[in-house]
Write a protein that holds these residues in place. Structure first.
Motif, PDB file in Angstrom:
ATOM      1  N   LEU A  19      32.294 -10.269 -14.983  1.00  0.00           N
ATOM      2  CA  LEU A  19      33.213 -11.375 -15.232  1.00  0.00           C
ATOM      3  C   LEU A  19      33.762 -11.292 -16.653  1.00  0.00           C
ATOM      4  CD1 LEU A  19      31.158 -14.172 -13.455  1.00  0.00           C
ATOM      5  CD2 LEU A  19      33.273 -13.131 -12.645  1.00  0.00           C
ATOM      6  N   LEU A  20      35.073 -11.543 -16.775  1.00  0.00           N
ATOM      7  CA  LEU A  20      35.747 -11.406 -18.070  1.00  0.00           C
ATOM      8  C   LEU A  20      35.648 -12.683 -18.903  1.00  0.00           C
ATOM      9  CD1 LEU A  20      38.938  -9.571 -16.768  1.00  0.00           C
ATOM     10  CD2 LEU A  20      36.940  -8.548 -17.874  1.00  0.00           C
ATOM     11  N   VAL A  21      35.778 -13.843 -18.257  1.00  0.00           N
ATOM     12  CA  VAL A  21      35.711 -15.109 -18.998  1.00  0.00           C
ATOM     13  C   VAL A  21      34.704 -16.103 -18.406  1.00  0.00           C
ATOM     14  CG1 VAL A  21      38.002 -15.095 -20.056  1.00  0.00           C
ATOM     15  CG2 VAL A  21      37.745 -15.988 -17.725  1.00  0.00           C
ATOM     16  N   TYR A  22      34.512 -16.079 -17.094  1.00  0.00           N
ATOM     17  CA  TYR A  22      33.700 -17.110 -16.463  1.00  0.00           C
ATOM     18  C   TYR A  22      32.274 -17.092 -17.005  1.00  0.00           C
ATOM     19  CZ  TYR A  22      31.793 -20.334 -13.174  1.00  0.00           C
ATOM     20  OH  TYR A  22      31.176 -21.435 -12.645  1.00  0.00           O
ATOM     21  N   ASP A  23      31.785 -18.279 -17.405  1.00  0.00           N
ATOM     22  CA  ASP A  23      30.416 -18.437 -17.913  1.00  0.00           C
ATOM     23  C   ASP A  23      30.187 -17.677 -19.227  1.00  0.00           C
ATOM     24  OD1 ASP A  23      28.084 -19.833 -17.562  1.00  0.00           O
ATOM     25  OD2 ASP A  23      27.079 -18.278 -16.385  1.00  0.00           O
TER      26      ASP A  23
END
Ligand SMILES: [Zn+2]
Length: 253
Positions: free
Chosen positions: A218-222
């Motif tokens: 994931l690049l941005v999530y969480d």
């Protein structure tokens, strides 16, 4: 299931999200012509009607032998003429088993669904046309199943980052060109996640019980407070439409 006859619909607990109707017994003795997925609904086509199943929040289907003793929370079985049994397990009971009459597209739960994001009916022009005049945040817009199905919270955050679109920008104020980039990003992120077996954050498992590996990419999530992979600025988190949204304030406008 395809090409086999459903010999029995064995309901142990009819108290699912909606009470399991008697009509599901119409599947008995019918040949399964095909299986269709629309949004999160699984359709078992018995010819001039069929069964509809939804996994809800915690449901799963597994294949077992008809004689295998049921476990707690095993709510229904579809017993096939092959001797196999498709067994539904759902601790929270938000799942569903319903009957539909042909054509399935006119069923109340399905008739208002937006296009499938991986189909030819979905592209940037479509999003642009549907969004004119809307002040709702673009993230809520793409997560609305009446606009397009299948874009959940994680994938919406990821696609908006890939397309450089700020999640709280008004849907009606995103240009046609940027929607074209966003539509491509939605298709890319979903296609990639499917190939990686989905995103395991809590209790998701693949059909063989294995976890999905997309969470590791994931690049941005969480990733609140972590460095953006493009610009090294910190990723922000903001609640939009009651869901956590992650974005880079530098890369997304
Ligand atoms: Zn950035």
């Amino acid at each position: 299931m395809q090409g086999h006859v459903i010999e029995q619909v064995r309901v142990r607990n009819a108290s699912l999200r909606w009470p399991v109707p008697r009509a599901v017994q119409r599947a008995r003795g019918r040949n399964v012509l095909g299986l269709i997925r629309r949004g999160k609904y699984l359709l078992i086509d018995c010819g001039s009607g069929g069964l509809m199943c939804h996994l809800g929040m915690s449901g799963s289907l597994r294949i077992c032998e008809d004689g295998d003793p049921p476990r707690l929370h095993d709510h229904f079985d579809l017993v096939m003429d092959s001797g196999h049994c498709v067994r539904f397990h759902d601790p929270r009971r938000f799942g569903a088993l319903l009957w539909w009459d042909s054509p399935w597209q006119s069923h109340a739960l399905l008739s208002e669904l937006g296009p499938e994001p991986l189909s030819d009916d979905f592209d940037g022009d479509y999003l642009w046309q549907r969004s004119r005049g809307l002040s709702v945040a673009v993230k809520n817009f793409i997560m609305n199943g009446k606009i397009v199905v299948g874009v959940g919270n994680i994938y919406a955050s990821e696609a908006l980052f890939m397309a450089g679109v700020h999640p709280s920008r008004a849907a009606g104020r995103v240009s046609r060109e940027r929607y074209q980039g966003l539509a491509i990003a939605i298709r890319d992120v979903l296609g990639h996640a499917i190939r990686r077996g989905g995103t395991t954050l809590r209790d998701f498992h693949g059909t063989g019980g294995e976890p999905g590996y997309f969470a590791q990419e994931l690049l941005v999530y969480d990733r609140e407070g972590n460095a953006c992979f493009q610009c090294q600025h910190a990723i922000h988190r903001k609640v939009i439409g009651q869901r956590s949204s992650y974005y880079c304030p530098h890369c997304q406008r």
